[in-house]
Design an enzyme around this catalytic site. Structure first.
Site, PDB file in Angstrom:
ATOM      1  N   CYS A 187       0.815  -1.212   0.000  1.00 44.44           N
ATOM      2  CA  CYS A 187       0.000   0.000   0.000  1.00 44.44           C
ATOM      3  C   CYS A 187       0.849   1.263   0.000  1.00 44.44           C
ATOM      4  O   CYS A 187       0.509   2.253  -0.635  1.00 44.44           O
ATOM      5  CB  CYS A 187      -0.917  -0.026   1.221  1.00 44.44           C
ATOM      6  SG  CYS A 187      -2.271   1.134   1.164  1.00 44.44           S
ATOM      7  N   CYS A 344      15.299   3.475   0.666  1.00 47.82           N
ATOM      8  CA  CYS A 344      13.868   3.729   0.433  1.00 47.82           C
ATOM      9  C   CYS A 344      13.365   4.475   1.670  1.00 47.82           C
ATOM     10  O   CYS A 344      14.081   5.317   2.204  1.00 47.82           O
ATOM     11  CB  CYS A 344      13.113   2.430   0.163  1.00 47.82           C
ATOM     12  SG  CYS A 344      13.249   1.210   1.493  1.00 47.82           S
TER      13      CYS A 344
END
Length: 386
Positions: A187, A344
């Site tokens: 998500c 990230c």
């Protein structure tokens, strides 16, 4: 137990329905539903089942409320950030309807506890967001003889159906095996329209009520597909597979498995915990020291999505989103002999990127421990945290 005067007033709009009446409401009051995942799907489903008067509701969720949840998980408020979801959800549902019983199960559902929790409930609502738990929930429902009211969401699209009903298909009839982990963004990577889980979760609650009361035509053998951008609904028919490994005529799965290695879904990044731990790391402070040396031997690779990069970035980083890395790896060819430090948000996606780069012959690759969040926290507070 007959309906009390107070309950009669509360459920009057149900009692007025000829298809429902007192008998239907009593069935709801005597029923029990287990909701696995108190997130985007589980929140609206739980709200409406509690308001409708389902007698016992169980909430399985081991996580805590995060600020990023508040865009779609409507059971929680800003004050709940950091608190356990299962406990907060149970408190809210109890305040919505004091006539029901709510059980909080603040645990991760696993093969060792699923068949201890599930049999106490009449049916189950799958509000999970990863393949490992979906396969676990499906197999547990089939083995325990419980109906699985399924829903899932992705970006602007959602789907809902009913699995493991008597004579109907199960999840494995449609998807015998999980897809390759690299093809499954979570998500955080793909995003989701905040109102979408409200639509799909409410459908799941509707199907649960229909099944409990025995009215209408539940979505057994029919998958309801929704496209929010086009505002279109479609239906896809599917049947039980007689060769299904869990609900078929001669099943090969007769007990629950260890699902996370099967699906490769540690943290939604397509790697197991062992894979992540095996990647060589560099701390934020160490990276700062390397940058200050102004060496041309360093390449900072950002594998997040463009919207994340636009919001917060390390100066000089090269952006190649993880999903695009296989097609754009040639852009890194000139840096093959240099030190590449990938990052990230928290370090899982970049660990996957490093694993991929190593298969392409890159030797000097490291993962920024804790991702850009650690960089923002420990080195450069001007970089926004999210």
């Amino acid at each position: 137990m007959p309906i009390s005067p107070e309950q009669y007033r509360r459920y009057q709009r149900h009692l007025t329905l000829p298809e429902f009446g007192v008998a239907g409401q009593e069935k709801l009051m005597q029923a029990s539903v287990l909701i696995v995942g108190a997130g985007g799907l589980g929140c609206p489903a739980a709200l409406y089942l509690a308001a409708a008067g389902v007698g016992t509701i169980g909430i399985v969720d081991f996580d805590t409320v995060d600020e990023s949840n508040l865009q779609r998980q409507v059971l929680y408020t800003t004050d709940d950030v950091g608190q356990p979801k299962a406990a907060i959800a149970a408190q809210r549902l109890q305040r919505i309807n004091p006539h029901i019983t709510v059980h909080a199960h603040p645990v991760r559902l696993t093969r060792t506890n699923a068949l201890d929790i599930l049999p106490a409930y009449d049916l189950m609502i799958d509000g999970t967001d990863n393949f490992a738990t979906r396969y676990l929930v499906n197999d547990a429902c089939v083995l325990a003889g419980k109906i699985n009211v399924y829903g899932s969401i992705y970006r602007f699209e959602g789907q809902a159906t009913v699995f493991a009903a008597p004579g109907g298909p199960c999840y494995r009839c449609l998807f015998p095996n999980p897809p390759p982990p690299a093809l499954v963004p979570n998500c955080a990577e793909a995003g989701v329209l905040g109102i979408l889980p409200g639509l799909i979760g409410t459908i799941q609650a509707t199907e649960a009520i229909k099944i409990i009361v025995g009215i209408g035509q539940p979505l057994i053998g029919r998958m309801l597909l929704f496209d929010a951008l086009a505002m279109q609904w479609r239906r896809l028919r599917h049947e039980r597979d007689r060769n299904c490994p869990v609900c078929g005529d001669d099943p090969s799965i007769i007990e629950l498995q260890d699902y996370e290695p099967l699906c490769g879904t540690y943290g939604g990044g397509g790697m197991t915990m062992e894979d992540v731990n095996a990647v060589q790391e560099m701390g934020a402070a160490e990276l700062k020291e390397v940058i200050e040396k102004q060496t041309d031997e360093l390449v900072i690779l950002d594998v997040r999505e463009p919207h994340e990069f636009d919001y917060a970035a390390i100066a000089g980083a090269k952006l190649i989103p993880l999903g695009e890395l296989p097609d754009r790896v040639n852009e890194l060819a000139e840096f093959k002999d240099k030190l590449i430090v990938a990052h990230c948000h928290h370090g899982v996606r970049s660990a996957h990127a490093i694993q991929f780069l190593q298969t392409r012959g890159f030797k000097r690759v490291k993962n920024l421990a804790g991702g850009i969040d650690a960089w923002s926290r420990d080195v450069d507070s001007t970089v926004p945290r999210y």
